[in-house]
Design an enzyme around this catalytic site. Structure first.
Site, mmCIF file in Angstrom:
data_model
loop_
_atom_site.group_PDB
_atom_site.id
_atom_site.type_symbol
_atom_site.label_atom_id
_atom_site.label_comp_id
_atom_site.label_asym_id
_atom_site.label_seq_id
_atom_site.Cartn_x
_atom_site.Cartn_y
_atom_site.Cartn_z
ATOM 1 C CD GLU A 189 0.288 -16.028 44.990
ATOM 2 O OE1 GLU A 189 0.928 -15.421 44.411
ATOM 3 O OE2 GLU A 189 -0.636 -17.250 44.955
ATOM 4 C CB CYS A 215 2.713 -22.344 43.299
ATOM 5 S SG CYS A 215 3.853 -21.071 43.612
ATOM 6 C CB ALA A 248 -10.838 -9.082 9.392
ATOM 7 C CD1 TRP A 252 -6.392 -1.242 5.020
ATOM 8 C CD2 TRP A 252 -5.413 -3.288 5.370
ATOM 9 N NE1 TRP A 252 -4.872 -0.991 4.753
ATOM 10 C CE2 TRP A 252 -5.250 -2.681 5.129
ATOM 11 C CE3 TRP A 252 -5.536 -4.503 5.823
ATOM 12 C CZ2 TRP A 252 -3.293 -3.308 5.463
ATOM 13 C CZ3 TRP A 252 -4.062 -4.972 6.167
ATOM 14 C CH2 TRP A 252 -3.372 -4.471 5.522
ATOM 15 C CB THR A 284 -1.850 -15.666 3.303
ATOM 16 O OG1 THR A 284 -3.374 -16.458 4.266
ATOM 17 C CG2 THR A 284 -2.100 -14.790 4.582
ATOM 18 C CG ASP A 312 -3.530 -10.927 1.679
ATOM 19 O OD1 ASP A 312 -3.587 -10.907 0.608
ATOM 20 O OD2 ASP A 312 -4.052 -11.710 2.652
ATOM 21 C CG LEU A 336 2.308 -12.738 8.976
ATOM 22 C CD1 LEU A 336 1.901 -14.977 9.056
ATOM 23 C CD2 LEU A 336 0.291 -13.289 9.425
ATOM 24 C CG LEU A 340 -3.862 -23.253 8.081
ATOM 25 C CD1 LEU A 340 -3.157 -24.780 8.037
ATOM 26 C CD2 LEU A 340 -3.144 -21.841 8.225
ATOM 27 C CG ASN A 341 -8.757 -20.015 9.000
ATOM 28 O OD1 ASN A 341 -8.098 -19.717 9.552
ATOM 29 N ND2 ASN A 341 -9.147 -19.013 8.755
#
Ligand code: AOF
Ligand code: ZN
Length: 394
Positions: A57, A80, A159, A175, A201, A205, A209, A320-321
């Site tokens: 604003e 605010c 993925a 990939w 991971t 791999d 990251l 982990l997921n």
């Protein structure tokens, strides 16, 4: 910029577009966009550009010399009313004699939380709340979640092939998706404050990251490694001076592991070396009753929240997921799907663990969107929190 006879929703959509310009620059503040309309014409606009800087604003109004008396102001978040790093936005709105304020959604910061709207109304400004409310809340899903709980908002990203695998049986995964989809992952890494992966991971791999988007900001890397098995020559350790890195471990699990190997001194060496590289070691309790040592993720996430990490992109392996999902720590999913079939009963899938026994207990997603990247698609949606409590993942 001229626009006549638009609906409040159309103006709010434009304010949302302005707000998005702050992406990656305002965290942990919310992204906010604002525009002022008089006689159907947009007179000024602004957005929150940088953390610590003027709010949307004030950016719109401060240098505006036009007479705004009787104008209407559209803002994606409640103005605010507190003195923070900048003076209250309500003050400048009143100074400029704005007649009506359209608010996307209320602010859940306890210093504001409805008080901004009340002040405006008390001073005779008409206020309408809830224009494109869901879009405005989703835009700042990280801000709201973190503000309300002090836990990081977490998005699980993976993925997979069209037959639901994240790697071949051999472990080869380079990939799954094409360059366009992988570029988008770089945008996500820029958007989230932290990134999390498991030691599996790292061992498989050897990832970096980091964020390789031009002008992007790398996330704080968090590695879950109960036994402190991280190789000292991996990419993460080698680049720890450039990119902030935390390793979450459990002293008891690590001691058992290195004592079992007959090399207790190795543990001391690893700890000292990691610290020398600037890596922060986070001690986390382990969950009771698990065969493989697992960190108590709820406690870890609490520590991350206390460190000001408001969001995490979870690029974990399936284990982990599954743990993070089961414990209700995941709020959004980005599932990239490549038009490939690789088969193999032992090829890993994105969320492993033991799973549920009845379809009716499935975790459900809402507000689904499908994005296209080259030959791949990305399906994203928010997890319905109620379906986590009901689900009986083991
Ligand atoms: C607005 N418009 O554009 C933003 C708001 O430390 P400060 O002074 O920057 O205040 C941060 C808080 O202000 C933040 O937690 C949120 O409640 C609100 N953000 N409010 O009216 C804006 N960015
Ligand atoms: Zn403000």
């Amino acid at each position: 910029m001229e626009a006549k006879h638009r609906t409040p929703q159309e103006y709010m959509r434009m304010a949302l577009e302005l707000a998005r310009k702050g992406e990656g620059k305002v965290s942990p503040n919310p992204m906010v966009g604002c525009l002022v309309v008089k006689g159907g014409e947009i007179i000024v606009h602004g957005h929150h550009e940088a953390y610590g800087g003027y709010h949307a604003e004030r950016n719109a109004l401060t240098h505006c010399e036009a007479d705004l008396e009787g104008a209407e102001l559209y803002v994606t978040l409640e103005p605010c009313c507190h003195y923070g790093k900048t003076p209250p936005c309500t003050e400048i709105i009143l100074e400029k004699k704005i007649k009506k304020v359209y608010v996307g959604c209320l602010d859940s910061n306890p210093k504001v939380a409805g008080k901004g709207v009340n002040i405006l109304r008390e001073h005779g400004v008409e206020v309408e709340v809830g224009i494109l409310e869901q879009e405005c809340r989703t835009l700042n899903e990280v801000f709201f979640y973190y503000m309300e709980r002090k836990l990081p908002f977490t998005a699980m990203k993976y993925a997979m092939t069209l037959d639901g695998k994240i790697a071949c049986e051999t472990g080869d995964s380079k990939w799954v998706t094409g360059p366009e989809a992988r570029n988008y992952v770089q945008c996500l890494r820029n958007r989230y404050y932290g990134i999390m992966a498991g030691i599996g991971t790292v061992l498989e791999d050897d990832p970096m990251l980091n964020c390789r988007m031009e002008g992007g900001k790398s996330p704080v890397r968090v590695i879950c490694d109960a036994r402190l098995r991280i190789p000292l020559d991996c990419q993460i350790v080698k680049t720890a001076w450039e990119h902030e890195t935390l390793v979450a471990w459990n002293p008891q699990s690590a001691q058992e592991f290195y004592h079992g190997m007959g090399a207790p001194e190795k543990l001391e060496h690893i700890k000292a070396y990691l610290k020398e590289q600037g890596i922060v070691l986070l001690e986390v309790p382990r969950t009771a009753g698990c065969i493989a040592p697992q960190l108590d993720l709820k406690k870890l996430f609490r520590q991350l929240g206390d460190r000001g990490i408001d969001s995490v992109l979870l690029e974990g392996g399936g284990t982990l997921n599954a743990s993070a999902l089961r414990q209700g720590l995941v709020q959004r999913v980005y599932a990239f799907v490549a038009p490939k079939l690789i088969a193999g009963a032992d090829a890993k899938s994105p969320v492993e663990g033991i799973g549920i026994s009845r379809m009716e207990d499935a975790v459900i997603l809402q507000e689904m969107e499908v994005l296209r990247f080259g030959k791949d698609i990305c399906i994203t949606g928010k997890i319905e929190p109620e379906t986590i409590e009901e689900c009986e993942l083991l």
